[in-house]
Design a protein around this motif. Sequence first.
Motif, PDB file in Angstrom:
ATOM      1  N   PHE A   1       0.839  -1.197   0.000  1.00 27.49           N
ATOM      2  CA  PHE A   1       0.000   0.000   0.000  1.00 27.49           C
ATOM      3  C   PHE A   1       0.880   1.255   0.000  1.00 27.49           C
ATOM      4  O   PHE A   1       1.877   1.321   0.716  1.00 27.49           O
ATOM      5  CB  PHE A   1      -0.913   0.021   1.229  1.00 27.49           C
ATOM      6  N   ASP A   2       0.473   2.241  -0.812  1.00 25.20           N
ATOM      7  CA  ASP A   2       1.091   3.556  -0.786  1.00 25.20           C
ATOM      8  C   ASP A   2       0.004   4.581  -0.472  1.00 25.20           C
ATOM      9  O   ASP A   2      -1.129   4.215  -0.147  1.00 25.20           O
ATOM     10  CB  ASP A   2       1.809   3.855  -2.097  1.00 25.20           C
ATOM     11  N   ASN A   3       0.352   5.857  -0.546  1.00 18.63           N
ATOM     12  CA  ASN A   3      -0.619   6.903  -0.207  1.00 18.63           C
ATOM     13  C   ASN A   3      -1.855   6.851  -1.093  1.00 18.63           C
ATOM     14  O   ASN A   3      -2.987   7.023  -0.618  1.00 18.63           O
ATOM     15  CB  ASN A   3       0.044   8.275  -0.323  1.00 18.63           C
ATOM     16  N   TYR A   4      -1.644   6.605  -2.381  1.00 19.93           N
ATOM     17  CA  TYR A   4      -2.776   6.571  -3.294  1.00 19.93           C
ATOM     18  C   TYR A   4      -3.720   5.420  -2.966  1.00 19.93           C
ATOM     19  O   TYR A   4      -4.946   5.602  -2.904  1.00 19.93           O
ATOM     20  CB  TYR A   4      -2.276   6.437  -4.733  1.00 19.93           C
ATOM     21  N   LEU A   5      -3.182   4.231  -2.736  1.00 22.37           N
ATOM     22  CA  LEU A   5      -4.022   3.073  -2.445  1.00 22.37           C
ATOM     23  C   LEU A   5      -4.729   3.221  -1.104  1.00 22.37           C
ATOM     24  O   LEU A   5      -5.883   2.801  -0.951  1.00 22.37           O
ATOM     25  CB  LEU A   5      -3.178   1.797  -2.479  1.00 22.37           C
ATOM     26  N   PHE A   6      -4.039   3.807  -0.129  1.00 22.49           N
ATOM     27  CA  PHE A   6      -4.699   4.006   1.161  1.00 22.49           C
ATOM     28  C   PHE A   6      -5.847   5.006   1.017  1.00 22.49           C
ATOM     29  O   PHE A   6      -6.900   4.838   1.637  1.00 22.49           O
ATOM     30  CB  PHE A   6      -3.697   4.508   2.195  1.00 22.49           C
ATOM     31  N   ASP A   7      -5.649   6.036   0.197  1.00 25.26           N
ATOM     32  CA  ASP A   7      -6.746   6.976  -0.061  1.00 25.26           C
ATOM     33  C   ASP A   7      -7.932   6.265  -0.691  1.00 25.26           C
ATOM     34  O   ASP A   7      -9.093   6.527  -0.327  1.00 25.26           O
ATOM     35  CB  ASP A   7      -6.268   8.094  -0.986  1.00 25.26           C
ATOM     36  N   GLN A   8      -7.643   5.365  -1.630  1.00 27.01           N
ATOM     37  CA  GLN A   8      -8.722   4.616  -2.270  1.00 27.01           C
ATOM     38  C   GLN A   8      -9.489   3.775  -1.261  1.00 27.01           C
ATOM     39  O   GLN A   8     -10.718   3.678  -1.296  1.00 27.01           O
ATOM     40  CB  GLN A   8      -8.148   3.721  -3.375  1.00 27.01           C
ATOM     41  N   TRP A   9      -8.760   3.162  -0.307  1.00 28.36           N
ATOM     42  CA  TRP A   9      -9.441   2.354   0.723  1.00 28.36           C
ATOM     43  C   TRP A   9     -10.323   3.236   1.602  1.00 28.36           C
ATOM     44  O   TRP A   9     -11.459   2.872   1.932  1.00 28.36           O
ATOM     45  CB  TRP A   9      -8.414   1.628   1.582  1.00 28.36           C
ATOM     46  N   VAL A  10      -9.817   4.399   1.980  1.00 19.05           N
ATOM     47  CA  VAL A  10     -10.584   5.298   2.844  1.00 19.05           C
ATOM     48  C   VAL A  10     -11.863   5.742   2.162  1.00 19.05           C
ATOM     49  O   VAL A  10     -12.962   5.674   2.738  1.00 19.05           O
ATOM     50  CB  VAL A  10      -9.724   6.511   3.258  1.00 19.05           C
ATOM     51  N   PHE A  11     -11.754   6.179   0.910  1.00 20.21           N
ATOM     52  CA  PHE A  11     -12.915   6.749   0.224  1.00 20.21           C
ATOM     53  C   PHE A  11     -13.907   5.676  -0.238  1.00 20.21           C
ATOM     54  O   PHE A  11     -15.117   5.937  -0.279  1.00 20.21           O
ATOM     55  CB  PHE A  11     -12.459   7.593  -0.972  1.00 20.21           C
TER      56      PHE A  11
END
Length: 448
Positions: A233-243
């Motif tokens: 996981f990177d910042n982009y993927l973690f953002d995708q999980w959150v949203f």
Amino acid sequence: MTEVKKKGISIREAANKYSLCHSTISRNMKKDKPYQERSYGRPTALTAGEEKRLVDGLLLAAEWGMLIDRTEVRTVVKRFLDKQGRKETRFKDNLPGIDWCISFLNRHKELKTRCCENIKRSRAAVSKEQIGNYFDNLEVTLKDVSPDAIINYDETNLTDDPGRSQVIVRRGAKHAERIMDSTKTSTSAMFAGTASGKVLPPFVVYKSKFIYDTWTEYGPTGTVYDCSNSGWFDNYLFDQWVFKIALKHFKDVDSKVGETVAKLLIGDNLASHLSISVIEACRDHNIRFVFLPPNSTHICQPLDVAYFRPLKIKWKEVLAEYKTKHKGTVPKFLKKALDRMDKASDNLRAGFRASGIYPLNRFQVLKKLPSTESEAGKNADESWSAAFVDVLKEARFGNESVTQKRKKRIQVEPGQTVKVENIPSSTNKQSSNEDKRPSTGNASKEDP
């Protein structure tokens, strides 16, 4: 028996007085004593006091994470006898055998043997002061937050190897090989659950540049799929999980209540789990974004404490069962493993309870840490010197004068809500650039 104990008459005199067999009185007198004071058979190599001091030492070492196995116990006894200048004829060169060790454990039921887990020194260095400060902040953060609105998240690896197992072979066979298609690759997955016991859909990340349609078939309902070059996981993927997963659940909580309520998102403090867009989204939806203390996930992370282990057991069972006869994909295996976890909700609630988050109870975590020097002195025998405790403390926490402190990217105490102003400007720029990374084929069963 009373006359023998209080009046001091002999057992034979009491037997003659009451017309009893003296062996009957003697046998009952022995049964009335504690096990350690009974004199059945030949006396033990160590006295009752020496064995008690050995037990106290083993318990003290275990409390500080310096566990001792049977071989080391036998070596300790040998060194003790050598220093005492005693020669025990039942031992070879004063070294007890394995039978003595088994009998010693049977005599002291407070001791038992079990498999241990290895933890890094950085994890062992977590102190009661750190945990106390974390719960002080968490007590304020958890105010007016319902268990349905508390989410704990964590990522884990799903390996493609079911591992070794016991099989039946011909006696004398040197190699036991089982035909099974398996590799050393692994797939990352983000799991999350609430304090009320609800398991959220997983987020699966493949190590690839593209997502293929077969990689998203037959998975758990609502699962989101994506990929990255590293497989992590990177910042982009973690953002995708959150949203796509976390915010969706929080919106459902608000819709049930009919208003925007306080919510909590709690997890580890990895740099990839932090971005300006996530913090702003949490602020807009009244979500309190909280980090766990560094290196404390093994005792403070509910998913680590009570959920991942049964999940990995079911995962390996499904993997071994299907790979012997069939071929399958990660989503299919993951769905089968999750379906077999009939107590997933109970495991989640137990994890939140054992980590002290819900219901809030810091002593659930503090009891897993070793006592301070003053507390240890009360439990240990007087023969254990303070120097021995200092050695255990140094072995667990390391030498502070040598240890180098690493800089943290964010200055916020564990248990407090992360805000936009807590993020350094350099981190904001880096996170903004990573957030703009175009998706390389992300997929979801619910997205068009």
